[in-house]
Scaffold this motif. Structure first.
Motif, PDB file in Angstrom:
ATOM      1  N   GLU A   1       0.629  -1.261   0.071  1.00 41.66           N
ATOM      2  CA  GLU A   1      -0.029   0.230   0.135  1.00 41.66           C
ATOM      3  C   GLU A   1       0.778   1.455  -0.049  1.00 41.66           C
ATOM      4  O   GLU A   1       0.412   2.298  -0.456  1.00 41.66           O
ATOM      5  CB  GLU A   1      -1.019  -0.268   0.933  1.00 41.66           C
TER       6      GLU A   1
ATOM      7  N   ASN B   1       5.500  -9.882   4.483  1.00 45.53           N
ATOM      8  CA  ASN B   1       4.862  -9.971   5.918  1.00 45.53           C
ATOM      9  C   ASN B   1       6.118  -9.739   6.845  1.00 45.53           C
ATOM     10  O   ASN B   1       5.732  -9.144   7.874  1.00 45.53           O
ATOM     11  CB  ASN B   1       3.959 -11.269   6.295  1.00 45.53           C
TER      12      ASN B   1
ATOM     13  N   ASP C   1       2.341  -4.522   8.936  1.00 50.63           N
ATOM     14  CA  ASP C   1       1.523  -3.922   9.109  1.00 50.63           C
ATOM     15  C   ASP C   1       1.002  -2.941   7.778  1.00 50.63           C
ATOM     16  O   ASP C   1       0.099  -2.196   7.679  1.00 50.63           O
ATOM     17  CB  ASP C   1       1.712  -2.947   9.930  1.00 50.63           C
ATOM     18  N   LYS C   2       1.628  -3.594   6.438  1.00 48.34           N
ATOM     19  CA  LYS C   2       1.398  -2.793   5.320  1.00 48.34           C
ATOM     20  C   LYS C   2       0.352  -3.963   4.532  1.00 48.34           C
ATOM     21  O   LYS C   2       0.644  -5.024   4.450  1.00 48.34           O
ATOM     22  CB  LYS C   2       2.572  -2.435   4.509  1.00 48.34           C
ATOM     23  N   LYS C   3      -0.665  -3.229   3.840  1.00 49.91           N
ATOM     24  CA  LYS C   3      -1.682  -4.297   2.939  1.00 49.91           C
ATOM     25  C   LYS C   3      -0.943  -4.470   1.639  1.00 49.91           C
ATOM     26  O   LYS C   3      -0.058  -3.699   1.278  1.00 49.91           O
ATOM     27  CB  LYS C   3      -2.909  -3.684   2.833  1.00 49.91           C
TER      28      LYS C   3
ATOM     29  N   TYR D   1      -3.235 -14.029   3.703  1.00 45.31           N
ATOM     30  CA  TYR D   1      -2.661 -12.428   3.870  1.00 45.31           C
ATOM     31  C   TYR D   1      -4.080 -11.605   3.420  1.00 45.31           C
ATOM     32  O   TYR D   1      -4.258 -10.648   3.992  1.00 45.31           O
ATOM     33  CB  TYR D   1      -1.448 -12.106   3.255  1.00 45.31           C
ATOM     34  N   GLU D   2      -4.903 -12.103   2.297  1.00 51.77           N
ATOM     35  CA  GLU D   2      -6.198 -11.545   1.919  1.00 51.77           C
ATOM     36  C   GLU D   2      -7.001 -11.486   2.997  1.00 51.77           C
ATOM     37  O   GLU D   2      -7.652 -10.695   3.116  1.00 51.77           O
ATOM     38  CB  GLU D   2      -6.766 -12.237   0.693  1.00 51.77           C
TER      39      GLU D   2
ATOM     40  N   GLN E   1      -5.782  -9.309   6.063  1.00 48.74           N
ATOM     41  CA  GLN E   1      -6.091  -7.803   5.659  1.00 48.74           C
ATOM     42  C   GLN E   1      -7.328  -7.433   5.354  1.00 48.74           C
ATOM     43  O   GLN E   1      -7.696  -6.191   5.260  1.00 48.74           O
ATOM     44  CB  GLN E   1      -5.100  -7.224   4.820  1.00 48.74           C
TER      45      GLN E   1
ATOM     46  N   THR F   1      -8.838  -7.281   2.661  1.00 46.54           N
ATOM     47  CA  THR F   1      -8.993  -6.683   1.411  1.00 46.54           C
ATOM     48  C   THR F   1      -8.548  -7.316   0.336  1.00 46.54           C
ATOM     49  O   THR F   1      -7.533  -8.305   0.514  1.00 46.54           O
ATOM     50  CB  THR F   1      -8.028  -5.476   1.553  1.00 46.54           C
TER      51      THR F   1
ATOM     52  N   ILE G   1      -6.530  -8.937  -2.725  1.00 45.91           N
ATOM     53  CA  ILE G   1      -5.224  -8.837  -3.639  1.00 45.91           C
ATOM     54  C   ILE G   1      -5.487  -9.058  -4.795  1.00 45.91           C
ATOM     55  O   ILE G   1      -5.923 -10.110  -5.321  1.00 45.91           O
ATOM     56  CB  ILE G   1      -4.208  -9.857  -2.793  1.00 45.91           C
TER      57      ILE G   1
END
Length: 160
Positions: free
Chosen positions: A53, A83, A88-90, A122-123, A126, A128, A130
């Motif tokens: 992001e 990761n 902490d970043k999407k 991870y999708e 978060q 959100t 990917i």
């Protein structure tokens, strides 16, 4: 009995040149790292580039080992590294490309099942999508708006 129809939607681009500039740049990063893959056994080289992001791009290539299955796919190399360094970043997008030393790969090569499951983690984490772009060495680029689009029946934290 109930019949359920599931539909996955993809966009196909005839070549990398049809992508917007940001997506072309991401795919070029995947191609760059693919060329440095360590694949002396399969001769099948894969590169992955992840856009975070904040604009950071994280790359990974497949890493083989004579003691199968000790190697690791490009997608998991990249996503685990992303990761580990940027927890902490999407993750916004992932570009994947594969090439064989034995033949030309001109069809899109999607992630394997283990990589799909790892990307899904991870999708889900978060909450959100990917976005995913995947291609062979040349030719068509396939786009999926999310991992869940290519893995509709998935196992995640809600399954536990």
């Amino acid at each position: 009995m109930k019949k359920v129809e599931l539909v996955s939607t993809f966009i196909e681009y005839d070549s990398i040149n049809e992508l917007c500039q940001q997506d072309q740049d991401l795919m070029h990063k995947a191609i760059e790292i693919r060329k440095r893959a360590y694949a002396p056994y399969s001769k099948f080289k894969v590169g992955a580039a992840i856009l975070l992001e904040d604009g950071t791009i994280v790359q990974g290539s497949n890493q083989e080992n004579a003691a199968y299955p000790s190697g690791l796919c490009a997608e998991r190399t990249a996503i685990f590294y992303a990761n580990a360094i940027h927890p902490d970043k999407k993750i916004l997008k992932i570009a994947i490309t594969a090439a064989s030393d034995l033949k030309t790969t001109n069809q899109p090569i999607p992630p394997c099942g283990a990589c799909r499951q790892s990307i899904l983690e991870y999708e889900t984490k978060q909450d959100t999508p990917i976005e995913m772009f995947f291609m062979g060495e040349e030719g068509v680029v396939r786009y999926s708006p999310s991992l869940i689009n290519i893995l509709p029946f998935h196992f995640d934290k809600d399954s536990l």
